[in-house]
Design an enzyme around this catalytic site. Structure first.
Site, PDB file in Angstrom:
ATOM      1  CG  ASN A   1      -5.026   1.691   1.594  1.00  0.00           C
ATOM      2  OD1 ASN A   1      -4.287   1.659   0.880  1.00  0.00           O
ATOM      3  ND2 ASN A   1      -6.063   1.132   2.105  1.00  0.00           N
TER       4      ASN A   1
ATOM      5  CB  SER B   1      -4.724  -4.564   6.885  1.00  0.00           C
ATOM      6  OG  SER B   1      -4.108  -3.373   6.114  1.00  0.00           O
TER       7      SER B   1
ATOM      8  CE  LYS C   1      -6.067  -0.366  -1.717  1.00  0.00           C
ATOM      9  NZ  LYS C   1      -5.134  -1.256  -1.679  1.00  0.00           N
TER      10      LYS C   1
ATOM     11  CD  GLU D   1       1.121  -1.742   5.219  1.00  0.00           C
ATOM     12  OE1 GLU D   1      -0.385  -1.873   5.165  1.00  0.00           O
ATOM     13  OE2 GLU D   1       1.963  -1.991   4.612  1.00  0.00           O
TER      14      GLU D   1
ATOM     15  CG  ASN E   1      -2.153  -0.812   1.079  1.00  0.00           C
ATOM     16  OD1 ASN E   1      -2.561  -0.749  -0.261  1.00  0.00           O
ATOM     17  ND2 ASN E   1      -2.906  -1.421   2.027  1.00  0.00           N
TER      18      ASN E   1
HETATM   19  N1  LIG Z   1      -4.388  -8.350   2.607  1.00  0.00           N
HETATM   20  C1  LIG Z   1      -4.972  -7.438   2.183  1.00  0.00           C
HETATM   21  O1  LIG Z   1      -6.204  -7.750   1.881  1.00  0.00           O
HETATM   22  C2  LIG Z   1      -4.344  -6.401   1.340  1.00  0.00           C
HETATM   23  C3  LIG Z   1      -5.183  -5.640   0.261  1.00  0.00           C
HETATM   24  C4  LIG Z   1      -4.453  -4.654  -0.404  1.00  0.00           C
HETATM   25  C5  LIG Z   1      -3.090  -4.268   0.066  1.00  0.00           C
HETATM   26  N2  LIG Z   1      -2.558  -4.686   0.938  1.00  0.00           N
HETATM   27  C6  LIG Z   1      -1.115  -4.428   1.097  1.00  0.00           C
HETATM   28  O2  LIG Z   1      -0.434  -5.638   0.753  1.00  0.00           O
HETATM   29  C7  LIG Z   1       1.122  -5.536   1.650  1.00  0.00           C
HETATM   30  C8  LIG Z   1       1.032  -7.003   2.143  1.00  0.00           C
HETATM   31  O3  LIG Z   1       0.011  -7.192   3.121  1.00  0.00           O
HETATM   32  P1  LIG Z   1      -0.464  -8.548   3.609  1.00  0.00           P
HETATM   33  O4  LIG Z   1      -1.883  -8.437   4.016  1.00  0.00           O
HETATM   34  O5  LIG Z   1      -0.139  -9.850   2.752  1.00  0.00           O
HETATM   35  O6  LIG Z   1       0.512  -8.734   5.115  1.00  0.00           O
HETATM   36  P2  LIG Z   1       0.546  -9.996   5.665  1.00  0.00           P
HETATM   37  O7  LIG Z   1      -0.434 -11.083   5.789  1.00  0.00           O
HETATM   38  O8  LIG Z   1       0.998  -9.460   7.081  1.00  0.00           O
HETATM   39  O9  LIG Z   1       2.076 -10.649   5.207  1.00  0.00           O
HETATM   40  C9  LIG Z   1       3.346  -9.981   5.292  1.00  0.00           C
HETATM   41  C10 LIG Z   1       4.321 -11.110   5.337  1.00  0.00           C
HETATM   42  O10 LIG Z   1       5.493 -10.439   5.184  1.00  0.00           O
HETATM   43  C11 LIG Z   1       6.462 -11.412   6.116  1.00  0.00           C
HETATM   44  N3  LIG Z   1       7.800 -10.704   6.377  1.00  0.00           N
HETATM   45  C12 LIG Z   1       7.825  -9.539   7.004  1.00  0.00           C
HETATM   46  N4  LIG Z   1       9.094  -9.315   7.074  1.00  0.00           N
HETATM   47  C13 LIG Z   1       9.856 -10.323   6.325  1.00  0.00           C
HETATM   48  C14 LIG Z   1      11.290 -10.682   5.988  1.00  0.00           C
HETATM   49  N5  LIG Z   1      12.101  -9.916   6.390  1.00  0.00           N
HETATM   50  N6  LIG Z   1      11.279 -11.612   5.251  1.00  0.00           N
HETATM   51  C15 LIG Z   1      10.366 -12.476   4.711  1.00  0.00           C
HETATM   52  N7  LIG Z   1       9.017 -12.354   4.916  1.00  0.00           N
HETATM   53  C16 LIG Z   1       8.894 -11.127   5.869  1.00  0.00           C
HETATM   54  C17 LIG Z   1       5.714 -11.738   7.217  1.00  0.00           C
HETATM   55  O11 LIG Z   1       6.081 -12.679   8.008  1.00  0.00           O
HETATM   56  P3  LIG Z   1       5.570 -13.472   9.453  1.00  0.00           P
HETATM   57  O12 LIG Z   1       4.622 -14.466   9.105  1.00  0.00           O
HETATM   58  O13 LIG Z   1       6.794 -14.000   9.969  1.00  0.00           O
HETATM   59  O14 LIG Z   1       4.887 -12.292  10.346  1.00  0.00           O
HETATM   60  C18 LIG Z   1       4.296 -12.081   6.672  1.00  0.00           C
HETATM   61  O15 LIG Z   1       4.307 -13.553   6.216  1.00  0.00           O
HETATM   62  C19 LIG Z   1       0.820  -4.716   2.554  1.00  0.00           C
HETATM   63  O16 LIG Z   1       1.470  -3.294   2.149  1.00  0.00           O
HETATM   64  C20 LIG Z   1      -0.731  -4.369   2.503  1.00  0.00           C
HETATM   65  O17 LIG Z   1      -1.020  -3.018   2.970  1.00  0.00           O
HETATM   66  C21 LIG Z   1      -3.012  -6.047   1.539  1.00  0.00           C
END
Ligand SMILES: NC(=O)c1ccc[n+]([C@@H]2O[C@H](COP(=O)([O-])OP(=O)(O)OC[C@H]3O[C@@H](n4cnc5c(N)ncnc54)[C@H](OP(=O)(O)O)[C@@H]3O)[C@@H](O)[C@H]2O)c1
Length: 290
Positions: free
Chosen positions: A180, A245, A176, A257, A99
């Site tokens: 957010n 989130s 977007k 975030e 994001n």
């Molecule tokens: N989910 C949604 O609906 C959505 C929609 C639109 C946009 N987004 C955006 O997409 C992005 C990702 O979001 P998400 O929802 O997928 O987040 P998430 O489910 O929290 O996943 C993030 C992942 O990154 C991992 N991570 C953190 N540091 C790391 C590192 N150094 N090496 C390897 N892995 C690492 C975390 O590991 P751990 O498992 O160890 O914590 C976790 O598995 C964000 O910017 C979010 O705002 C998300």
């Protein structure tokens, strides 16, 4: 065939890894902070996608790939970048699926800006287990309509992930961000999307988005006046129990975030001499409430 490493095995990383692996055209690996066992499973309504993907946990042992996709939270940029020396040893581009509007700035110092491919993510999903993801709607991505953007989009041919290429990608990112930015209100109240039905909350949401529109326009984005109303309408039409989130992270005591979603409006507003009191208050309250 492309060798693709996805840093961040969470909700977005999981959805992208499962679909890319399904094509049979790519070698897909997930880069994680800890070992994760079992197949990756993404559930979307009655559709279940299962993929066997390699899980890497040690950046020092990462081998060069053709593409790196970063799908960590914005605040984990430095940790994600630890993977770049190995994965990008042959010059692989880094697509940042996060994001905000500062995809390149976030990785400045870790990667040459021209190697970073910013990606707008619109894909409601959450992790339900270490390698399990529940997707709650369509997976839509957007990139700039340039050579790296088109090459990124080509990776997803044959998947259910729609990748739009836009000639005005900056405006796509800011639209977007407007959505957010207003999402900070349920996060502050620790209440789901139903809070937007309250007209007093709706009016604050419109104000937060109007500040974002003013700053976005100063940055060169093309944003319609009625965006504030349409953002509010979108939240009001969402399932009343949906939790964004920022709210989920705050409720779980995790980092948030907030800087990528509202702090950026304040910082860039300051740069352009635009007052952003509502976003400023939201940032202060989230940060003080930690
Ligand atoms: N989910 C949604 O609906 C959505 C929609 C639109 C946009 N987004 C955006 O997409 C992005 C990702 O979001 P998400 O929802 O997928 O987040 P998430 O489910 O929290 O996943 C993030 C992942 O990154 C991992 N991570 C953190 N540091 C790391 C590192 N150094 N090496 C390897 N892995 C690492 C975390 O590991 P751990 O498992 O160890 O914590 C976790 O598995 C964000 O910017 C979010 O705002 C998300």
């Amino acid at each position: 065939m492309a060798r693709i490493a996805i840093v961040g095995p969470g909700a977005i990383g999981g959805v992208m890894a499962a679909w890319l692996a399904q094509t049979g055209r790519h070698e897909v690996a997930l880069c994680a902070r800890r070992p994760l066992a079992g197949p990756l499973t993404v559930t979307n309504g009655s559709q279940v996608i299962t993929a066997d993907v390699d899980v890497l946990v040690d950046p020092a042992r990462a081998r060069a790939v053709d593409w790196v996709l970063v799908a960590t939270k914005a605040y984990d940029a430095a940790g994600a970048a630890a993977w770049f020396p190995g994965l990008c040893a042959n010059g692989a581009p880094v697509a940042v699926l996060q994001n905000g509007v500062e995809h390149r700035e976030r990785f400045a110092g870790f990667m040459a800006p021209e190697k970073v491919v910013p990606v707008m993510v619109d894909c409601p999903a959450e992790r339900t287990g270490p390698l399990q993801v529940r997707q709650r709607g369509l997976a839509k991505l957007a990139v700039a309509d340039d050579a790296p953007g088109r090459a990124f989009a080509a990776l997803f041919v044959g998947t259910d992930v729609a990748v739009e290429t836009s000639e005005d990608f900056k405006s796509v990112l800011w639209r977007k961000l407007c959505v957010n930015a207003a999402g900070v209100l349920p996060a502050l109240l620790l209440k789901p999307a139903a809070v937007f039905q309250d007209e007093r909350i709706g009016e604050i949401a419109r104000g937060i988005v109007r500040e974002c529109i003013a700053v976005g326009r100063a940055e060169g984005a093309s944003l319609d006046d009625d965006l504030a109303e349409s953002v509010l309408a979108r939240y009001r039409a969402a399932p009343p129990d949906s939790v964004n989130s920022l709210h989920a992270d705050r409720a779980a005591g995790r980092p948030t975030e907030i800087d990528a979603r509202n702090g950026v409006v304040v910082r860039l507003g300051r740069k352009h001499g635009i007052a952003t009191p509502l976003n400023q208050m939201a940032v202060a309250l989230i940060e003080a409430g930690k």
